[in-house]
Scaffold this motif. Structure first.
Motif, PDB file in Angstrom:
ATOM      1  N   VAL A  74      -5.665   4.386  16.158  1.00  0.00           N
ATOM      2  CA  VAL A  74      -6.366   4.024  14.927  1.00  0.00           C
ATOM      3  C   VAL A  74      -5.385   3.671  13.828  1.00  0.00           C
ATOM      4  N   LEU A  75      -5.886   2.951  12.853  1.00  0.00           N
ATOM      5  CA  LEU A  75      -5.140   2.597  11.646  1.00  0.00           C
ATOM      6  C   LEU A  75      -5.964   3.020  10.447  1.00  0.00           C
ATOM      7  N   ILE A  76      -5.285   3.402   9.378  1.00  0.00           N
ATOM      8  CA  ILE A  76      -5.960   3.620   8.111  1.00  0.00           C
ATOM      9  C   ILE A  76      -5.577   2.446   7.217  1.00  0.00           C
ATOM     10  N   LEU A  77      -6.608   1.766   6.725  1.00  0.00           N
ATOM     11  CA  LEU A  77      -6.404   0.600   5.878  1.00  0.00           C
ATOM     12  C   LEU A  77      -6.888   0.901   4.464  1.00  0.00           C
ATOM     13  N   ARG A  78      -6.168   0.372   3.490  1.00  0.00           N
ATOM     14  CA  ARG A  78      -6.548   0.483   2.088  1.00  0.00           C
ATOM     15  C   ARG A  78      -7.053  -0.878   1.644  1.00  0.00           C
ATOM     16  N   GLU A  79      -8.222  -0.901   1.003  1.00  0.00           N
ATOM     17  CA  GLU A  79      -8.798  -2.153   0.521  1.00  0.00           C
ATOM     18  C   GLU A  79      -8.122  -2.564  -0.780  1.00  0.00           C
ATOM     19  N   ILE A  80      -7.822  -3.835  -0.874  1.00  0.00           N
ATOM     20  CA  ILE A  80      -7.217  -4.406  -2.077  1.00  0.00           C
ATOM     21  C   ILE A  80      -8.021  -5.646  -2.432  1.00  0.00           C
ATOM     22  N   ARG A  81      -8.378  -5.766  -3.677  1.00  0.00           N
ATOM     23  CA  ARG A  81      -9.084  -6.966  -4.148  1.00  0.00           C
ATOM     24  C   ARG A  81      -8.107  -7.784  -4.977  1.00  0.00           C
ATOM     25  N   ASP A  82      -8.018  -9.073  -4.674  1.00  0.00           N
ATOM     26  CA  ASP A  82      -7.118  -9.925  -5.452  1.00  0.00           C
ATOM     27  C   ASP A  82      -7.853 -10.524  -6.651  1.00  0.00           C
ATOM     28  N   GLU A  83      -7.184 -11.395  -7.375  1.00  0.00           N
ATOM     29  CA  GLU A  83      -7.712 -11.944  -8.624  1.00  0.00           C
ATOM     30  C   GLU A  83      -9.071 -12.624  -8.467  1.00  0.00           C
ATOM     31  N   ASP A  84      -9.293 -13.304  -7.349  1.00  0.00           N
ATOM     32  CA  ASP A  84     -10.570 -13.994  -7.152  1.00  0.00           C
ATOM     33  C   ASP A  84     -11.577 -13.144  -6.379  1.00  0.00           C
ATOM     34  N   SER A  85     -11.372 -11.819  -6.385  1.00  0.00           N
ATOM     35  CA  SER A  85     -12.272 -10.835  -5.767  1.00  0.00           C
ATOM     36  C   SER A  85     -12.347 -10.925  -4.248  1.00  0.00           C
ATOM     37  N   SER A  86     -11.374 -11.584  -3.626  1.00  0.00           N
ATOM     38  CA  SER A  86     -11.297 -11.567  -2.169  1.00  0.00           C
ATOM     39  C   SER A  86     -10.860 -10.179  -1.733  1.00  0.00           C
ATOM     40  N   VAL A  87     -11.394  -9.734  -0.609  1.00  0.00           N
ATOM     41  CA  VAL A  87     -11.042  -8.416  -0.098  1.00  0.00           C
ATOM     42  C   VAL A  87      -9.941  -8.559   0.940  1.00  0.00           C
TER      43      VAL A  87
ATOM     44  N   TYR B  48      -6.967  -6.084   3.243  1.00  0.00           N
ATOM     45  CA  TYR B  48      -6.684  -4.724   3.699  1.00  0.00           C
ATOM     46  C   TYR B  48      -5.212  -4.625   4.042  1.00  0.00           C
ATOM     47  N   GLU B  49      -4.603  -3.504   3.645  1.00  0.00           N
ATOM     48  CA  GLU B  49      -3.226  -3.265   4.044  1.00  0.00           C
ATOM     49  C   GLU B  49      -3.160  -1.917   4.746  1.00  0.00           C
ATOM     50  N   THR B  50      -2.291  -1.832   5.727  1.00  0.00           N
ATOM     51  CA  THR B  50      -2.113  -0.598   6.480  1.00  0.00           C
ATOM     52  C   THR B  50      -1.430   0.430   5.602  1.00  0.00           C
ATOM     53  N   VAL B  51      -1.970   1.648   5.600  1.00  0.00           N
ATOM     54  CA  VAL B  51      -1.347   2.743   4.859  1.00  0.00           C
ATOM     55  C   VAL B  51      -0.144   3.205   5.671  1.00  0.00           C
ATOM     56  N   THR B  52       1.039   3.141   5.072  1.00  0.00           N
ATOM     57  CA  THR B  52       2.258   3.538   5.774  1.00  0.00           C
ATOM     58  C   THR B  52       2.967   4.718   5.121  1.00  0.00           C
ATOM     59  N   ASP B  53       2.650   4.997   3.853  1.00  0.00           N
ATOM     60  CA  ASP B  53       3.264   6.122   3.163  1.00  0.00           C
ATOM     61  C   ASP B  53       2.817   7.419   3.846  1.00  0.00           C
ATOM     62  N   GLU B  54       3.776   8.225   4.301  1.00  0.00           N
ATOM     63  CA  GLU B  54       3.467   9.431   5.082  1.00  0.00           C
ATOM     64  C   GLU B  54       2.577  10.414   4.326  1.00  0.00           C
ATOM     65  N   ASP B  55       2.818  10.618   3.025  1.00  0.00           N
ATOM     66  CA  ASP B  55       2.012  11.557   2.248  1.00  0.00           C
ATOM     67  C   ASP B  55       0.569  11.059   2.111  1.00  0.00           C
ATOM     68  N   GLU B  56       0.421   9.780   1.794  1.00  0.00           N
ATOM     69  CA  GLU B  56      -0.917   9.207   1.658  1.00  0.00           C
ATOM     70  C   GLU B  56      -1.631   9.201   3.006  1.00  0.00           C
ATOM     71  N   LEU B  57      -0.913   8.851   4.060  1.00  0.00           N
ATOM     72  CA  LEU B  57      -1.481   8.819   5.402  1.00  0.00           C
ATOM     73  C   LEU B  57      -1.984  10.196   5.812  1.00  0.00           C
ATOM     74  N   SER B  58      -1.197  11.216   5.541  1.00  0.00           N
ATOM     75  CA  SER B  58      -1.582  12.580   5.885  1.00  0.00           C
ATOM     76  C   SER B  58      -2.814  13.013   5.105  1.00  0.00           C
ATOM     77  N   ALA B  59      -2.829  12.750   3.811  1.00  0.00           N
ATOM     78  CA  ALA B  59      -3.961  13.158   2.965  1.00  0.00           C
ATOM     79  C   ALA B  59      -5.249  12.445   3.368  1.00  0.00           C
TER      80      ALA B  59
ATOM     81  N   GLU C 209     -11.901  14.632  17.455  1.00  0.00           N
ATOM     82  CA  GLU C 209     -10.527  15.039  17.161  1.00  0.00           C
ATOM     83  C   GLU C 209      -9.738  13.818  16.705  1.00  0.00           C
ATOM     84  N   VAL C 210      -9.150  13.930  15.516  1.00  0.00           N
ATOM     85  CA  VAL C 210      -8.327  12.855  14.971  1.00  0.00           C
ATOM     86  C   VAL C 210      -6.911  13.396  14.823  1.00  0.00           C
ATOM     87  N   VAL C 211      -5.948  12.732  15.456  1.00  0.00           N
ATOM     88  CA  VAL C 211      -4.559  13.167  15.415  1.00  0.00           C
ATOM     89  C   VAL C 211      -3.750  12.080  14.720  1.00  0.00           C
ATOM     90  N   PHE C 212      -2.971  12.501  13.693  1.00  0.00           N
ATOM     91  CA  PHE C 212      -2.132  11.561  12.945  1.00  0.00           C
ATOM     92  C   PHE C 212      -0.680  11.962  13.093  1.00  0.00           C
TER      93      PHE C 212
END
Length: 98
Positions: free
Chosen positions: A56-69, A71-82, A95-98
């Protein structure tokens, strides 16, 4: 495993190829929208009673200036863990293992 039956298309940065990603769960934390997804094709065929393992991947949604959606993969270990802990709680029957 209960899912929301949503599929998004991801673009492989190296090849430019579009790959379907199956949304397993989504949540909003601190005003940011996150998706838990898999690109494993066998995810669609897996039944609710069937035990299966998926990368699995955890993706963070990002909206740009023209409201297009985007997604970027979360790679920061602290954010990924949380965020991973939140998804593990949301999917209490899985069961989810990270």
């Amino acid at each position: 495993m209960e899912t929301n039956d949503t599929t998004i298309m991801l673009t492989d940065a190296e090849t430019g190829e579009e790959v379907p990603a199956y949304v397993i769960e989504e949540t909003e934390i601190g005003g940011k929208h996150y998706l838990l997804v898999t690109t494993d094709d066998s995810f669609e065929e897996a039944g609710e009673e069937e035990e299966a393992e998926f990368e699995v991947l955890i993706l963070r949604e990002i909206r740009d200036e023209d409201s297009s959606v985007l997604y970027e993969t979360v790679t920061d270990e602290d954010e990924l863990s949380a965020i991973g802990k939140v998804f593990a709680e949301l999917l209490d029957d899985t069961e989810v293992v990270f």
